[in-house]
Structures are given as structure tokens and as C-alpha cells.
Design an enzyme around this catalytic site. Structure first.
Site, short mmCIF file in Angstrom:
data_model
loop_
_atom_site.label_atom_id
_atom_site.label_comp_id
_atom_site.label_asym_id
_atom_site.label_seq_id
_atom_site.Cartn_x
_atom_site.Cartn_y
_atom_site.Cartn_z
N HIS A 90 0.90 -1.06 0.05
CA HIS A 90 0.10 0.02 0.07
C HIS A 90 0.98 1.19 0.03
CE1 HIS A 90 0.23 1.20 4.38
NE2 HIS A 90 0.30 -0.33 4.52
N ASP A 92 -0.31 4.46 0.74
CA ASP A 92 -0.79 5.34 1.92
C ASP A 92 -0.02 5.20 3.22
OD1 ASP A 92 -2.56 2.88 2.36
OD2 ASP A 92 -3.41 4.14 3.94
N ASP A 128 6.71 1.19 6.45
CA ASP A 128 5.21 0.74 6.39
C ASP A 128 4.47 1.67 5.76
OD1 ASP A 128 2.63 -0.08 6.88
OD2 ASP A 128 2.55 0.57 8.88
N GLU A 162 -5.05 1.63 3.15
CA GLU A 162 -4.86 0.43 4.11
C GLU A 162 -4.85 1.13 5.55
OE1 GLU A 162 -3.19 -2.53 6.77
OE2 GLU A 162 -2.44 -0.53 6.33
N GLU A 163 -4.28 2.23 5.83
CA GLU A 163 -3.89 2.57 7.11
C GLU A 163 -5.43 3.22 7.58
OE1 GLU A 163 -1.72 1.85 8.63
OE2 GLU A 163 0.19 1.93 7.65
N HIS A 429 4.24 3.61 12.49
CA HIS A 429 3.14 4.11 13.19
C HIS A 429 3.60 5.37 14.03
CE1 HIS A 429 -0.52 1.52 11.98
NE2 HIS A 429 0.66 1.29 11.07
#
Length: 457
Positions: A90, A92, A128, A162-163, A429
């Protein structure tokens, strides 16, 4: 192409990989962001579409999905008799959080030493999941022949939300299941248990998000005039939330089993404490092994509270307070049922006659991988070789990737494998997210070995 020549090819592509990652990280591609708006996510999608087109993937589409995010899909058909591999990632990212917590600009890829002294590349999404996306690109460039062909068929699905839950891509795959038709699906959105230890994620927790509001009256009350007799909604909420854990920190939701054991890779306490960045004298929660707590048992976390801020609070009893709860459940537990049990528990345990309004806001399915297929064996061998003979670990992940369940429905005969660059030092994150370039290189090499060897399997 020999393993040695592939290794040299990937090594020679690492400067380009860093350049790719720097360009991607520069896009603050937070889906549905009030801070950044829609343009950075759209720009990131356009970059991804162009990069995979140049890497040789045919039929690239930028598809606006049901949640407004842009997914990139494409397909280069397999040579006669060869299998097809679907590569997922992903583009995003999570919001950066407080800028003052970053040691460098979150959207400028920056090289500096990490905790172990080795250089890392810092920036939001560097691991990520843009690092995994770049690993896919690097592997494809490494195996593409002079005639522009790949040794196997290749599909790509690169998600744009996705996030934010990924509902758009789930809907897209449900509407167009042909996008997922492959013999092997490689989910590039997990990582290794430690730098240099190749890992396949075999278990993903499901999730139920529950919002609960307690009310004890219709008006704020002077704490001096009414305090001591009038029920306090904030204190009532604190008491209610305390019923969700026992003295050891185990999750204790009525009707929800919390006794399962994890059968895969253990997680040593010292390593967990370091990875989690907790204080030396802080407790590690739960009465089972750490791996049990993380990957085999339900866990409820309070992730948000609605109550007056300390800076602006008045000397008043509050008539209402709310919390957002994140309940993670292992494979084998229905997240819909788990969410309903949590709502019932909150309703039944409210103190002091407080009125409870609890609702399940969203649900994501857990996932368990089947690890006995032929492509899995080829992948394990490729990982061992890319990581200089290191044994492959089988690990769980506390995060959820609900798309896995949708992919399994769309392509029930496909093997699904989860891997990636996101080892614990990446701090995904969190501020100062980073990726170890050696992890990106080895992940790309493992995928390149996989793609070449599946052609002859």
C-alpha cells in the site's frame, strides 16, 4: 539467472531503491486527511502507477475505490506453463504525529545511525509500507529479462487506504475478483522478528472497534456542592474500563476465551521490552507467554478518551464521558461476536446506575496462513538464501490486514504469504519511523529468487 548474479543485480539496484523511496516518502499520502487533503495521496498513486509501468507491468489502472482512495492494479500474463504471483502493498501512510517528536522532517528520507549503530533510512512510510513497495519494484527490475519479460506472470495490487481501514480495496476485490487470480499472493506489509532473521507471518489478529459513552445526568455539577454523592461519569468510565483487565493485565471480557497458546516463534521478554521501548521497571502484561498475549489471545486497548482536557477543566462533576476501545482477536475468534461480547460486558458492568451507550463501529477479520503448499516451500528456501542461511521464523502479527480474507474468498486456491521489511526497530506508526536498507535489499532478493525459481518449479 544464478543466485549470485541476482544478488549482484539487487545490490546494484539499491541506489535506485533509495531514490525511489525518497520520492515516495516525499508524498504525505495520508488517506482522507484533513491536514494534507487528497492531493498527496493522488500524487503518490500516480508515482506508483508510473513506476510499475516502467518496471514492466502491463495494463496498469488507477482505480478510485468506494472509499475515495486510489488503488493501482496491473497484470503481465505468465509465460506458457508458468504460475502467476500477485504482489500486494500500500502507498498510503499514517499521519506523522507531532513534528517536534521527529529528529528529521518526516517526509524527507534521511540517513542516520539507528539504535544498533547501523545506518537506517528515516521517514514516514519508509517501512510501512513504501519500503515494502520499493522491495517489490526492486525484485521486478532484478528478474526482468532483456526482452522485457518476467519468468512468471505478475499481478500487482497497491492499495491507497490500508491505514484507514482498506474498505475501498476490499470492495474492489469483491467486485472484480479477477484482479486477485494468482497461484501465490505475496502480501508485502509485515516484517521480521529481528533484523537479519527472515520471518513469515502466519497469523493476523482481527479487530473490533467499540465506542462506549457513559452518562450519569443531564448537567455539569459544582464539585464542591455535589461532589461525594453525585455520580461522576469520568470516574464511572474509569471503573468500567478497569473491569476489562485482571490484576495480571489479562483481558477479561465476559464470554471471551483468553487461555489459548501460541505454537510458533516465541518472544523473549528482554527482546520484547527493548522492541516495545517500555521502562525497565514496567510490567509486561498477562499471565501467559508474551507470544500468547500478542498472537493467540484477545487484547483490549483504550485508544481514546472524550473528557475535559486538564488545561481547560473546570471544578465540575462531568455528566458524560466516552472511550474508544480497540479489541484484537486471534484467528478462530469471530470479531463480530467478540465485539458484541464487549458491548454486552460494558453494558452489564456499568457502575452507579450510569447509562451506557456502546456500539461496534468497525470490524476486521483475523487471518491464518496455510503454510504447506509448494510455493511456500520455494519462498522459504529463497528467504534462507537471501538471509545467508538464517532459519525462517514463523510469527504472528498483532495488526490486522482484513484484505487477506477478501483475497482468500476471491482466489480460494491461491497460497498467501506475508513478509516484509517492518522489523521492530522500524517503529512503524510512531515518530522517527525508519527502515534498515539491508532488510529492504534482502526482502527484494528473496522475492527475486522466488520469482525465478517458481518458473521452474
Amino acid at each position: 539467472m544464478t543466485a549470485r548474479s541476482l544478488q549482484d543485480t539487487v545490490e546494484n539496484l539499491m541506489d535506485r531503491a533509495r531514490s525511489d523511496l525518497a520520492e515516495l516518502v516525499a508524498h504525505p499520502s495520508v488517506h482522507d486527511s484533513p491536514e494534507f487533503g487528497a492531493e498527496p495521496n493522488a500524487a503518490s498513486a500516480a508515482w506508483v502507477a508510473k513506476a510499475f509501468t516502467e518496471a514492466g507491468i502491463a495494463g496498469i489502472e488507477q482505480v478510485t475505490t468506494s472509499d475515495g482512495s486510489i488503488a493501482i492494479v496491473g497484470h503481465t500474463p505468465a509465460p506458457e506453463g508458468a504460475p502467476t504471483v500477485l504482489l500486494y502493498s500500500h502507498h498510503d501512510v499514517q499521519p506523522p504525529g507531532p513534528r517536534e517528536a521527529w529528529e528529521s522532517d518526516p517526509f524527507t528520507l534521511t540517513t542516520r545511525p539507528g539504535p544498533d549503530g547501523a545506518d537506517r533510512w528515516y521517514g514516514r512510510g519508509s517501512a510501512d509500507c513504501k519500503g515494502n513497495l520499493v522491495a517489490h519494484l526492486t525484485a521486478l527490475r532484478a528478474v526482468r529479462g532483456e526482452d522485457g519479460a518476467f519468468p512468471v506472470g505478475v499481478r500487482i495490487i497497491i492499495e491507497g487506504s490500508e491505514e484507514g481501514g482498506g474498505a475501498g480495496l476490499e470492495d474492489l476485490v469483491a467486485e472484480r475478483p479477477e484482479l486477485a487470480q494468482a497461484d501465490l499472493i505475496v502480501i508485502g506489509d509485515t516484517g521480521n522478528v529481528a533484523v537479519g532473521r527472515p520471518t513469515l507471518t502466519t497469523s493476523l489478529r482481527g479487530v473490533a472497534s467499540v465506542r462506549v459513552e457513559l452518562s450519569t445526568g443531564t448537567s455539569d455539577l459544582h464539585s464542591g456542592a455535589f461532589g461525594g454523592a453525585a455520580p461522576d461519569a469520568i470516574a464511572a468510565l474509569i471503573a468500567l474500563l478497569a473491569t476489562l483487565r485482571d490484576g495480571f493485565g489479562n483481558t477479561t471480557i465476559d464470554g471471551l476465551d483468553s487461555s489459548a497458546r501460541w505454537a510458533g516463534e516465541p518472544y523473549e521478554p528482554a527482546q520484547f521490552a527493548a522492541d516495545a521501548a517500555i521502562y525497565d521497571d514496567a510490567a509486561i502484561l498477562g499471565s501467559g507467554a508474551i507470544a500468547d498475549q500478542l498472537w493467540a489471545r484477545p487484547a483490549v486497548t483504550v485508544i481514546g478518551l472524550d473528557a475535559p482536557a486538564t488545561a481547560t477543566a473546570a471544578a465540575a462533576i462531568q455528566p458524560r464521558a466516552a472511550a474508544l476501545l480497540n479489541l484484537r482477536v486471534p484467528p478462530g475468534t469471530d470479531p463480530h461476536n467478540a465485539g458484541a461480547l464487549l458491548v454486552a460486558h460494558l453494558t452489564n458492568h456499568a457502575p452507579w446506575g450510569a447509562h451506557v451507550d456502546a456500539v461496534v463501529e468497525s470490524v476486521g477479520e483475523p487471518f491464518a496462513a496455510e503454510t504447506t503448499g509448494p510455493a511456500y516451500r520455494v519462498l522459504q528456501e529463497a528467504l534462507v538464501e537471501a538471509y545467508d542461511g538464517a532459519e525462517v521464523a514463523f510469527s504472528g502479527q498483532g495488526g490486522s490486514i482484513p484484505l487477506c480474507t477478501q483475497l482468500r474468498k476471491a482466489a480460494p486456491t491461491a497460497e498467501i504469504a506475508l513478509l516484509g521489511v517492518e522489523e521492530p526497530q522500524c517503529r512503524i506508526h510512531a515518530p522517527n519511523e525508519s527502515v534498515d536498507p539491508s532488510e529492504l535489499r534482502r526482502t527484494a532478493l528473496a522475492e527475486a529468487l522466488l520469482l525465478t525459481r517458481l518458473a521452474g518449479a
